[in-house]
Structures are given as C-alpha cells and as structure tokens.
Design a protein around this motif. Structure first.
Motif, PDB file in Angstrom:
ATOM      1  N   TRP A 159       0.820  -1.210   0.000  1.00 10.68           N
ATOM      2  CA  TRP A 159       0.000   0.000   0.000  1.00 10.68           C
ATOM      3  C   TRP A 159       0.851   1.255   0.000  1.00 10.68           C
ATOM      4  O   TRP A 159       2.003   1.252   0.424  1.00 10.68           O
ATOM      5  CB  TRP A 159      -0.991   0.028   1.170  1.00 10.68           C
ATOM      6  CG  TRP A 159      -0.425  -0.210   2.546  1.00 10.68           C
ATOM      7  CD1 TRP A 159      -0.494  -1.365   3.271  1.00 10.68           C
ATOM      8  CD2 TRP A 159       0.287   0.728   3.374  1.00 10.68           C
ATOM      9  NE1 TRP A 159       0.141  -1.205   4.483  1.00 10.68           N
ATOM     10  CE2 TRP A 159       0.623   0.074   4.587  1.00 10.68           C
ATOM     11  CE3 TRP A 159       0.678   2.061   3.219  1.00 10.68           C
ATOM     12  CZ2 TRP A 159       1.309   0.697   5.616  1.00 10.68           C
ATOM     13  CZ3 TRP A 159       1.377   2.688   4.252  1.00 10.68           C
ATOM     14  CH2 TRP A 159       1.675   2.000   5.435  1.00 10.68           C
ATOM     15  N   GLU A 161       0.210   5.403   1.044  1.00 10.82           N
ATOM     16  CA  GLU A 161      -0.717   6.333   1.680  1.00 10.82           C
ATOM     17  C   GLU A 161      -0.271   7.774   1.468  1.00 10.82           C
ATOM     18  O   GLU A 161       0.918   8.061   1.346  1.00 10.82           O
ATOM     19  CB  GLU A 161      -0.852   6.042   3.180  1.00 10.82           C
ATOM     20  CG  GLU A 161       0.439   6.181   3.952  1.00 10.82           C
ATOM     21  CD  GLU A 161       0.276   5.896   5.448  1.00 10.82           C
ATOM     22  OE1 GLU A 161      -0.855   5.692   5.908  1.00 10.82           O
ATOM     23  OE2 GLU A 161       1.307   5.897   6.152  1.00 10.82           O
ATOM     24  N   TRP A 163      -1.527  11.855   2.821  1.00 15.90           N
ATOM     25  CA  TRP A 163      -2.463  12.625   3.622  1.00 15.90           C
ATOM     26  C   TRP A 163      -2.184  14.114   3.491  1.00 15.90           C
ATOM     27  O   TRP A 163      -1.045  14.544   3.340  1.00 15.90           O
ATOM     28  CB  TRP A 163      -2.452  12.192   5.084  1.00 15.90           C
ATOM     29  CG  TRP A 163      -1.154  12.359   5.816  1.00 15.90           C
ATOM     30  CD1 TRP A 163      -0.749  13.412   6.592  1.00 15.90           C
ATOM     31  CD2 TRP A 163      -0.060  11.411   5.884  1.00 15.90           C
ATOM     32  NE1 TRP A 163       0.494  13.190   7.129  1.00 15.90           N
ATOM     33  CE2 TRP A 163       0.944  11.977   6.712  1.00 15.90           C
ATOM     34  CE3 TRP A 163       0.147  10.142   5.320  1.00 15.90           C
ATOM     35  CZ2 TRP A 163       2.130  11.317   6.982  1.00 15.90           C
ATOM     36  CZ3 TRP A 163       1.336   9.493   5.582  1.00 15.90           C
ATOM     37  CH2 TRP A 163       2.310  10.070   6.407  1.00 15.90           C
ATOM     38  N   HIS A 229      -3.941  -2.076   7.546  1.00 15.54           N
ATOM     39  CA  HIS A 229      -3.150  -0.956   8.046  1.00 15.54           C
ATOM     40  C   HIS A 229      -3.857  -0.365   9.260  1.00 15.54           C
ATOM     41  O   HIS A 229      -5.096  -0.367   9.315  1.00 15.54           O
ATOM     42  CB  HIS A 229      -2.983   0.092   6.951  1.00 15.54           C
ATOM     43  CG  HIS A 229      -2.069   1.223   7.299  1.00 15.54           C
ATOM     44  ND1 HIS A 229      -0.944   1.083   8.091  1.00 15.54           N
ATOM     45  CD2 HIS A 229      -2.121   2.556   6.961  1.00 15.54           C
ATOM     46  CE1 HIS A 229      -0.343   2.250   8.217  1.00 15.54           C
ATOM     47  NE2 HIS A 229      -1.028   3.155   7.555  1.00 15.54           N
ATOM     48  N   LYS A 237      -2.561  12.128  10.209  1.00 12.96           N
ATOM     49  CA  LYS A 237      -2.974  11.575   8.924  1.00 12.96           C
ATOM     50  C   LYS A 237      -4.452  11.780   8.636  1.00 12.96           C
ATOM     51  O   LYS A 237      -4.867  11.853   7.482  1.00 12.96           O
ATOM     52  CB  LYS A 237      -2.631  10.081   8.859  1.00 12.96           C
ATOM     53  CG  LYS A 237      -1.142   9.774   8.888  1.00 12.96           C
ATOM     54  CD  LYS A 237      -0.885   8.283   8.816  1.00 12.96           C
ATOM     55  CE  LYS A 237       0.611   7.977   8.874  1.00 12.96           C
ATOM     56  NZ  LYS A 237       0.893   6.525   8.786  1.00 12.96           N
ATOM     57  N   TYR A 242      -7.306  11.879   3.996  1.00 12.45           N
ATOM     58  CA  TYR A 242      -6.373  10.756   3.923  1.00 12.45           C
ATOM     59  C   TYR A 242      -6.739   9.876   2.737  1.00 12.45           C
ATOM     60  O   TYR A 242      -7.918   9.697   2.403  1.00 12.45           O
ATOM     61  CB  TYR A 242      -6.446   9.943   5.215  1.00 12.45           C
ATOM     62  CG  TYR A 242      -5.633   8.665   5.210  1.00 12.45           C
ATOM     63  CD1 TYR A 242      -4.283   8.682   5.538  1.00 12.45           C
ATOM     64  CD2 TYR A 242      -6.211   7.448   4.878  1.00 12.45           C
ATOM     65  CE1 TYR A 242      -3.526   7.511   5.539  1.00 12.45           C
ATOM     66  CE2 TYR A 242      -5.465   6.279   4.872  1.00 12.45           C
ATOM     67  CZ  TYR A 242      -4.128   6.319   5.209  1.00 12.45           C
ATOM     68  OH  TYR A 242      -3.383   5.159   5.204  1.00 12.45           O
ATOM     69  N   SER A 243      -5.718   9.309   2.095  1.00 16.73           N
ATOM     70  CA  SER A 243      -5.953   8.385   0.988  1.00 16.73           C
ATOM     71  C   SER A 243      -4.984   7.215   1.083  1.00 16.73           C
ATOM     72  O   SER A 243      -3.825   7.383   1.483  1.00 16.73           O
ATOM     73  CB  SER A 243      -5.763   9.089  -0.356  1.00 16.73           C
ATOM     74  OG  SER A 243      -5.934   8.169  -1.434  1.00 16.73           O
ATOM     75  N   ILE A 244      -5.464   6.038   0.708  1.00 18.24           N
ATOM     76  CA  ILE A 244      -4.593   4.865   0.631  1.00 18.24           C
ATOM     77  C   ILE A 244      -4.876   4.151  -0.682  1.00 18.24           C
ATOM     78  O   ILE A 244      -6.023   3.983  -1.087  1.00 18.24           O
ATOM     79  CB  ILE A 244      -4.796   3.920   1.833  1.00 18.24           C
ATOM     80  CG1 ILE A 244      -3.759   2.792   1.808  1.00 18.24           C
ATOM     81  CG2 ILE A 244      -6.211   3.358   1.890  1.00 18.24           C
ATOM     82  CD1 ILE A 244      -3.701   1.972   3.090  1.00 18.24           C
ATOM     83  N   ARG A 307      -7.998   2.660  -4.766  1.00 11.94           N
ATOM     84  CA  ARG A 307      -7.719   3.791  -3.886  1.00 11.94           C
ATOM     85  C   ARG A 307      -9.011   4.256  -3.232  1.00 11.94           C
ATOM     86  O   ARG A 307     -10.063   4.288  -3.874  1.00 11.94           O
ATOM     87  CB  ARG A 307      -7.103   4.952  -4.680  1.00 11.94           C
ATOM     88  CG  ARG A 307      -6.827   6.194  -3.812  1.00 11.94           C
ATOM     89  CD  ARG A 307      -6.331   7.368  -4.643  1.00 11.94           C
ATOM     90  NE  ARG A 307      -5.043   7.114  -5.262  1.00 11.94           N
ATOM     91  CZ  ARG A 307      -3.883   7.229  -4.644  1.00 11.94           C
ATOM     92  NH1 ARG A 307      -3.845   7.598  -3.360  1.00 11.94           N
ATOM     93  NH2 ARG A 307      -2.747   6.993  -5.274  1.00 11.94           N
TER      94      ARG A 307
END
Length: 382
Positions: A159, A161, A163, A229, A237, A242-244, A307
């Motif tokens: 992953w 991430e 933010w 996670h 974050k 926030y994005s993953i 995502r």
C-alpha cells in the motif's frame, strides 16, 4: 518494502545466554543478494529492489545493490530492460506480457555475477473488492477480495498512503535581515499584507514496509478479509484528508510459502529457535554457483489496485491536536532576537499609523508545513 529485509540474520545472538551463538551459515563479506518484487504482467510498473543482507549490528543501514543490469526475459526470447530509478530500485513503466509465455528475472551485478529466477507462468489476479475501515477509536483498514473461480488462493498486498495536513498557523510576517544571518526587525511578507498559504497546505506520503500476505487455501471459498493498516487515534494523517492505494498480487503456492518464512524471520527476534538464513532460499539462483544463497522469490502476476479517500469529518471524536501555541513578542530588537527561534505569524497590536507594536510567533513546524511535508499537490488529489 525498504525495511523488509533489514533483519535477514547473518549473526544471531542468544538473548537468554551470555555466550554468542555462531550459526552454521557463513555469509559473504558483502552479504547475500536479496531480490524483492513481482513481475507485473498487468497495468502499471514493475519494480524490483536489489539489496544485500547486513549484520544485526548494521540493521539500521540499507545496503542497496547499485548499477546492476536487470531485465525480464521470456521463453520466446523477448526481453524487457529495467532501469535503476533509485538506489537499488529497478523499474519498467509498463510490460506487455503474454499469458501464453513463461518469464523470468535476469540480474547481472556490477561485479559481473549473473542471477536468474525460474521461469514462471503469468498468474491472473482478481480485482480488489473493497478497502473498508472501522473506527471505534483508532482507525483499522481492511482489504477484501475474492476469486469466484476459487483458483487464486494466495495473495500479497502493498500500500501507499498520502495525507493532507495544514500548518497550525498561517504567516504574514517574516524577519528582516541586514547582513546575512543578522536579524534587524520584522516586516510583512507581502506588500498587501496577505497570509502566506504556500506554507499552510501540505501533503505527505508513506508506504508499507512489512510483508502483507494472505491465503484462503484452507477455506471453502476463495475469499479474503484481512487487516491491512492501522492508524492510531489522533494521528495527523486524519486531520484533513487521507488516501490509501492498495496493490494486490496473486502469488504461487511456492512463493507464498517463501514469503511466510520471510515474514517469520523478519518479524521475530533472533534466537536459537528462529529459522536460519538458508531456509530463505527461493526461486533465484546464481548461474555459475548453484551453492550461492540468494534470498528472494519472483512471481509473474497481474497487478490490481484500488484507492479510497477518508475525510476527517467522517471520524468519530478523532482527537487530533497540533500541540502548537503562539507567543506575543514586543516589536523591539532585543525581544525579536530573544525569540528568534520562533517564526513570526501575525500582528498582535499596531499604532493608528500602521506601525507594528507587537506580533505573534510560533515554532517553525507549526507555521511552515513544508518543513515536514511538501506543498506540491498530488495529481490524484480531489
């Protein structure tokens, strides 16, 4: 995966004994070659990281393998070179691989040694169903996927991430200088006295460093729902957005078994009872020395990715605090110099003629977010 192979143990110390234990495996002076990555037959880049094992005493140091010749080779004599885009990281932006051809990884290190992985068929990877999250206090993210044909069974995930975060205070002031390094006073950053927002909006990035694998082989249905996670409550974050992005790969049974052994070796404390380095041998071999240990397993698989974004407003009592405060400083040189460790933010009091009598200041990281992140907005950001 930068930290993944730091702790491949060359020298093990017995925690409960006073004497040092010398393992039966003698490592070469420059360490064993470590190969990490998957040949991506689908959309997206293929990234292979080459490094060398290090002793426990040097485990904080990453020993990248530089200036190697790396390529993907097909049994049909096709060849795809990978360029070194960072220290020890070799990449190709997009491979066009046939499902009817087997492929392998070829490596020639700067000292002239050659290594190859076994030829492997392309493994189809099912799409990611969802990335879900729960937040009773901390934030826990989960990965969910399934194969309706019940054929995949073994999976690996990575992953990335990103933010967005904001500085605690904006700034419209800055120090005035005479000679370089000599503060002479306070002045407005801009003639129109606007606040500087280039130091207010920032982004930061992170990536997975541990092995994340899963298997449904013992289940009646090829379906996976696993923790992915964890973000502790109050983390910056989730202060704004926030994005993953998760990358999913199918792996072979042999590849999964290797990753399981690697996961145990890298996540357990070294003791007499832990797996030895020789057990980490995968499907990569030295062409001219079959006895040389090479650590790594290279599969060929489609990459699937997904995502999601999570807004701070979706959190339940997240509790983020900046920990930043402002001090009021008189606009006289002695005071300015005494508090020069602060970054000036705004005018506190001025005369009817616009002269500054006092100003506010705070710690640099509370005012300038670029000290801990970047103000370059990601292309995918909403």
């Amino acid at each position: 995966m930068k930290k993944l192979f730091y702790s491949c143990v060359v020298v093990l110390l017995v925690m409960s004994c006073k004497e040092q234990f010398d393992p039966p495996v003698t490592a070469p002076v420059n360490g064993y070659l470590v190969v990490d990555g998957i040949i991506n037959s689908g959309t997206g880049s293929t990234n292979i990281r080459l490094s060398r094992t290090v002793n426990l005493a040097d485990s904080a140091r990453m020993n990248n393998e530089r200036n190697a010749l790396v390529r993907v080779e097909g049994e049909d004599n096709s060849s795809y070179p990978l360029a070194e885009v960072a220290q020890g990281l070799y990449s190709h932006p997009q491979l066009s691989l046939s499902r009817n051809v087997k492929y392998r990884l070829y490596i020639k290190t700067s000292d002239g040694k050659e290594y190859v992985s076994d030829y492997s068929r392309v493994i189809p990877t099912p799409p990611i169903d969802s990335i879900r999250w729960e937040q009773p206090g901390d934030l826990q993210l989960y990965i969910n996927t399934h194969d309706p044909l019940n054929k995949t069974l073994y999976y690996r995930w990575e992953w990335e991430e990103t933010w967005e975060f904001h500085s605690a205070f904006t700034t419209q002031l800055e120090y005035a200088y005479g000679r370089p390094g000599e503060i002479t006073g306070i002045k407005y950053r801009f003639p129109n006295q606007n606040h500087d927002l280039s130091k207010y909006y920032c982004w930061k990035h992170g990536s997975s460093t541990n092995l994340i694998i899963g298997s449904s082989a013992k289940l009646s249905r090829d379906s996976i729902d696993l923790p992915l996670h964890f973000i502790p409550r109050g983390s910056v974050k989730l202060s704004v957005l926030y994005s993953i992005k998760v990358k999913q790969y199918a792996v072979s049974r042999e590849g999964y078994d290797f990753l399981q052994r690697m996961k145990k070796n890298t996540e357990q404390t070294g003791t007499l009872f832990d797996a030895q380095p020789s057990e980490l041998v995968g499907n990569i071999h030295a062409k001219n020395n079959p006895n040389e240990i090479v650590i790594g397993f290279v599969d060929v698989a489609d990459q699937q990715e997904k995502r999601i974004f999570i807004r701070a407003s979706e959190m339940n009592n997240w509790g983020y605090r900046t920990g930043c405060t402002e001090l009021i400083v008189p606009n006289v040189l002695d005071s300015i110099l005494a508090y020069s460790y602060l970054m000036p933010t705004s005018v506190e009091e001025m005369t009817p003629f616009g002269d500054i009598l006092s100003y506010r200041g705070s710690g640099p990281t509370c005012v300038d977010c670029t000290l801990t992140g970047t103000n370059v907005r990601p292309s995918f950001w909403p």
